[in-house]
Motif scaffolding. Structure first.
Motif, PDB file in Angstrom:
ATOM      1  N   UNK A   1       8.336   9.546   5.836  1.00 34.51           N
ATOM      2  CA  UNK A   1       8.083   8.117   6.044  1.00 34.51           C
ATOM      3  C   UNK A   1       6.711   7.734   5.528  1.00 34.51           C
ATOM      4  N   UNK A   2       5.728   8.547   5.852  1.00 34.98           N
ATOM      5  CA  UNK A   2       4.353   8.274   5.388  1.00 34.98           C
ATOM      6  C   UNK A   2       4.258   8.357   3.879  1.00 34.98           C
ATOM      7  N   UNK A   3       5.054   9.267   3.281  1.00 32.60           N
ATOM      8  CA  UNK A   3       5.039   9.387   1.822  1.00 32.60           C
ATOM      9  C   UNK A   3       5.573   8.115   1.180  1.00 32.60           C
ATOM     10  N   UNK A   4       6.657   7.520   1.809  1.00 32.12           N
ATOM     11  CA  UNK A   4       7.200   6.282   1.270  1.00 32.12           C
ATOM     12  C   UNK A   4       6.201   5.144   1.382  1.00 32.12           C
ATOM     13  N   UNK A   5       5.516   5.064   2.559  1.00 25.61           N
ATOM     14  CA  UNK A   5       4.511   4.005   2.736  1.00 25.61           C
ATOM     15  C   UNK A   5       3.372   4.172   1.733  1.00 25.61           C
ATOM     16  N   UNK A   6       2.954   5.411   1.543  1.00 23.42           N
ATOM     17  CA  UNK A   6       1.878   5.662   0.588  1.00 23.42           C
ATOM     18  C   UNK A   6       2.299   5.278  -0.821  1.00 23.42           C
ATOM     19  N   UNK A   7       3.545   5.596  -1.162  1.00 22.69           N
ATOM     20  CA  UNK A   7       4.043   5.229  -2.495  1.00 22.69           C
ATOM     21  C   UNK A   7       4.113   3.717  -2.654  1.00 22.69           C
ATOM     22  N   UNK A   8       4.544   3.007  -1.616  1.00 20.72           N
ATOM     23  CA  UNK A   8       4.615   1.546  -1.682  1.00 20.72           C
ATOM     24  C   UNK A   8       3.222   0.939  -1.835  1.00 20.72           C
ATOM     25  N   UNK A   9       2.257   1.460  -1.076  1.00 20.75           N
ATOM     26  CA  UNK A   9       0.885   0.943  -1.200  1.00 20.75           C
ATOM     27  C   UNK A   9       0.324   1.208  -2.586  1.00 20.75           C
ATOM     28  N   UNK A  10       0.624   2.395  -3.110  1.00 20.92           N
ATOM     29  CA  UNK A  10       0.130   2.718  -4.451  1.00 20.92           C
ATOM     30  C   UNK A  10       0.715   1.780  -5.494  1.00 20.92           C
ATOM     31  N   UNK A  11       2.019   1.516  -5.382  1.00 18.73           N
ATOM     32  CA  UNK A  11       2.671   0.612  -6.342  1.00 18.73           C
ATOM     33  C   UNK A  11       2.090  -0.795  -6.243  1.00 18.73           C
ATOM     34  N   UNK A  12       1.876  -1.263  -5.004  1.00 21.25           N
ATOM     35  CA  UNK A  12       1.292  -2.597  -4.825  1.00 21.25           C
ATOM     36  C   UNK A  12      -0.119  -2.663  -5.405  1.00 21.25           C
ATOM     37  N   UNK A  13      -0.900  -1.623  -5.184  1.00 22.07           N
ATOM     38  CA  UNK A  13      -2.260  -1.599  -5.718  1.00 22.07           C
ATOM     39  C   UNK A  13      -2.249  -1.592  -7.244  1.00 22.07           C
ATOM     40  N   UNK A  14      -1.320  -0.823  -7.829  1.00 27.25           N
ATOM     41  CA  UNK A  14      -1.231  -0.797  -9.286  1.00 27.25           C
ATOM     42  C   UNK A  14      -0.822  -2.151  -9.844  1.00 27.25           C
ATOM     43  N   UNK A  15       0.132  -2.837  -9.151  1.00 29.86           N
ATOM     44  CA  UNK A  15       0.544  -4.155  -9.627  1.00 29.86           C
ATOM     45  C   UNK A  15      -0.615  -5.156  -9.550  1.00 29.86           C
ATOM     46  N   UNK A  16      -1.376  -5.103  -8.476  1.00 32.83           N
ATOM     47  CA  UNK A  16      -2.537  -5.995  -8.369  1.00 32.83           C
ATOM     48  C   UNK A  16      -3.567  -5.687  -9.442  1.00 32.83           C
ATOM     49  N   UNK A  17      -3.803  -4.401  -9.686  1.00 33.51           N
ATOM     50  CA  UNK A  17      -4.763  -4.017 -10.725  1.00 33.51           C
ATOM     51  C   UNK A  17      -4.301  -4.484 -12.098  1.00 33.51           C
ATOM     52  N   UNK A  18      -2.980  -4.337 -12.347  1.00 33.77           N
ATOM     53  CA  UNK A  18      -2.461  -4.785 -13.636  1.00 33.77           C
ATOM     54  C   UNK A  18      -2.595  -6.295 -13.789  1.00 33.77           C
ATOM     55  N   UNK A  19      -2.305  -7.026 -12.695  1.00 31.42           N
ATOM     56  CA  UNK A  19      -2.424  -8.478 -12.765  1.00 31.42           C
ATOM     57  C   UNK A  19      -3.879  -8.909 -13.012  1.00 31.42           C
ATOM     58  N   UNK A  20      -4.811  -8.272 -12.317  1.00 34.09           N
ATOM     59  CA  UNK A  20      -6.229  -8.595 -12.503  1.00 34.09           C
ATOM     60  C   UNK A  20      -6.671  -8.252 -13.928  1.00 34.09           C
ATOM     61  N   UNK A  21      -6.191  -7.119 -14.453  1.00 32.34           N
ATOM     62  CA  UNK A  21      -6.554  -6.717 -15.809  1.00 32.34           C
ATOM     63  C   UNK A  21      -6.050  -7.726 -16.837  1.00 32.34           C
ATOM     64  N   UNK A  22      -4.805  -8.188 -16.653  1.00 35.33           N
ATOM     65  CA  UNK A  22      -4.257  -9.190 -17.572  1.00 35.33           C
ATOM     66  C   UNK A  22      -5.059 -10.491 -17.494  1.00 35.33           C
ATOM     67  N   UNK A  23      -5.414 -10.893 -16.282  1.00 30.46           N
ATOM     68  CA  UNK A  23      -6.203 -12.110 -16.130  1.00 30.46           C
ATOM     69  C   UNK A  23      -7.570 -11.969 -16.791  1.00 30.46           C
ATOM     70  N   UNK A  24      -8.206 -10.807 -16.637  1.00 27.55           N
ATOM     71  CA  UNK A  24      -9.497 -10.580 -17.289  1.00 27.55           C
ATOM     72  C   UNK A  24      -9.367 -10.612 -18.804  1.00 27.55           C
ATOM     73  N   UNK A  25      -8.288 -10.007 -19.315  1.00 30.00           N
ATOM     74  CA  UNK A  25      -8.063 -10.040 -20.761  1.00 30.00           C
ATOM     75  C   UNK A  25      -7.869 -11.475 -21.263  1.00 30.00           C
TER      76      UNK A  25
END
Length: 371
Positions: free
Chosen positions: A1-25
């Motif tokens: 269960x914790x592995x799934x939560x960790x994976x979900x948080x990681x995916x959300x963080x990556x999506x936010x980072x990608x969105x911020x990177x696109x906005x900066x570009x």
């Protein structure tokens, strides 16, 4: 269960980072496009910038006349004419004494060259007359071989002078209109902008005007300090043309790097041909010390206090501007950095405090100009 939560948080963080990177570009892309458009329109933008600088210097007098009942057009015309008279007086103050002693200076230059040849022919160099003449002939040959490039350079210089005259004339006309119609700008801008921009943009423009005025006043103070210190050193050494050289030093302070070099070269040359090599070296040392104090102490301290920038930021801005666009970049780097700081501070205020209503005043941008 914790592995799934960790994976979900990681995916959300990556999506936010990608969105911020696109906005900066996108921001960087828009900035690059804006700078490209600015370069394409530079023939119009540069006179506008010069006119704004001149307006910050002349606006206090125009405001004084307007407050005492003068019509805006008459006050702007009188101030513009007075500015032209002062500029012509400064040029005359420099040119007339130099022209009156041009013969003496020419004789001194010739005598200095002859002394230099005599010194080169003696110990420790012991360069013979034949070698000096051969070196001179070689220099003449190289000049003749590069005559084509010299003609091109002269043509470029003439074009530069012509462009400078056009820029000066256009800047004077713009200064007149800024002095005459400037107080109407912010009310007009407020009516043109929609929604929140009608509040935000005028406030930023008002603060930007105050910042630009602080920059011009600090630059003038630094130039005056240079003129007094260098003029005092020239007066103590009894170098001729002290007043014209001091005025030239003050005026050249508004042109970074090249202005200081030109004023210093003129002062050293006059000291050399009039007082000799020893006094010329002393004058050179005085100029180097004053310029080092200006660039590393006076200017950063005064501008950082007036513009709200740290001294290190001022130094870095001048260095970056000069490396990117040369002299013009050095001249505009500090006010550009200060304007960026104005925008950033306002954005930070709006994110933390409730918006404030703008205050209008009788100034070229609707901004209160300090007395």
């Amino acid at each position: 269960m914790s592995a799934k939560l960790s994976s979900a948080k990681t995916s959300a963080a990556l999506r936010r980072s990608a969105r911020v990177s696109v906005e900066l570009l996108l921001v960087l892309l828009l900035t690059a496009v804006a700078l490209w458009l600015l370069g394409r329109m530079w023939s119009v933008v540069w006179p506008l910038i010069v006119a704004l600088f001149l307006t910050t210097l002349t606006w206090p007098l125009a405001r004084f006349l307007r407050r005492h009942g003068w019509r805006p057009a008459l006050a702007a015309a009188v101030v513009t004419v007075l500015f032209l008279l002062v500029a012509a007086g400064i040029v005359a103050l420099i040119a007339v004494p130099v022209a009156s002693q041009s013969g003496e200076l020419t004789d001194g230059v010739v005598e200095g060259i002859q002394k230099l040849r005599e010194w080169a022919s003696g110990p420790p160099l012991n360069i013979g007359e034949d070698e000096i003449a051969g070196a001179f002939d070689t220099a003449v040959t190289r000049v003749q071989d590069s005559l084509g490039s010299m003609v091109t350079a002269v043509g470029t210089g003439v074009s530069t002078v012509f462009n400078g005259v056009v820029t000066a004339v256009l800047a004077l006309f713009l200064m007149f209109f800024f002095l005459k119609d400037g107080p109407r700008f912010l009310p007009w801008l407020t009516r043109q902008l929609p929604g929140r921009l009608a509040t935000d943009v005028p406030i930023v423009a008002e603060r930007g005007w105050d910042t630009l005025g602080a920059f011009v006043r600090s630059q003038a103070f630094v130039g005056l300090l240079d003129a007094v210190l260098i003029g005092l050193g020239l007066w103590i050494l009894d170098v001729p043309l002290v007043l014209p050289l001091a005025v030239l030093t003050f005026v050249s302070a508004f042109v970074p790097i090249v202005g200081a070099l030109f004023a210093g070269l003129v002062a050293v040359l006059i000291a050399l041909v009039s007082n000799g090599l020893t006094d010329a070296l002393i004058v050179l040392a005085i100029i180097v010390v004053v310029q080092q104090l200006e660039g590393n102490v006076f200017q950063p301290m005064i501008q950082s206090r007036g513009l709200g920038l740290h001294a290190a930021v001022v130094l870095l801005a001048v260095t970056l501007g000069g490396s990117l666009t040369g002299i013009v970049g050095s001249l505009l780097a500090v006010p550009a950095a200060a304007l960026i700081a104005v925008v950033w501070n306002y954005v930070r205020e709006q994110l933390s405090d409730p918006p404030q209503q703008p205050e209008t005043d009788d100034s070229p941008t609707g901004a209160p100009v300090p007395s």
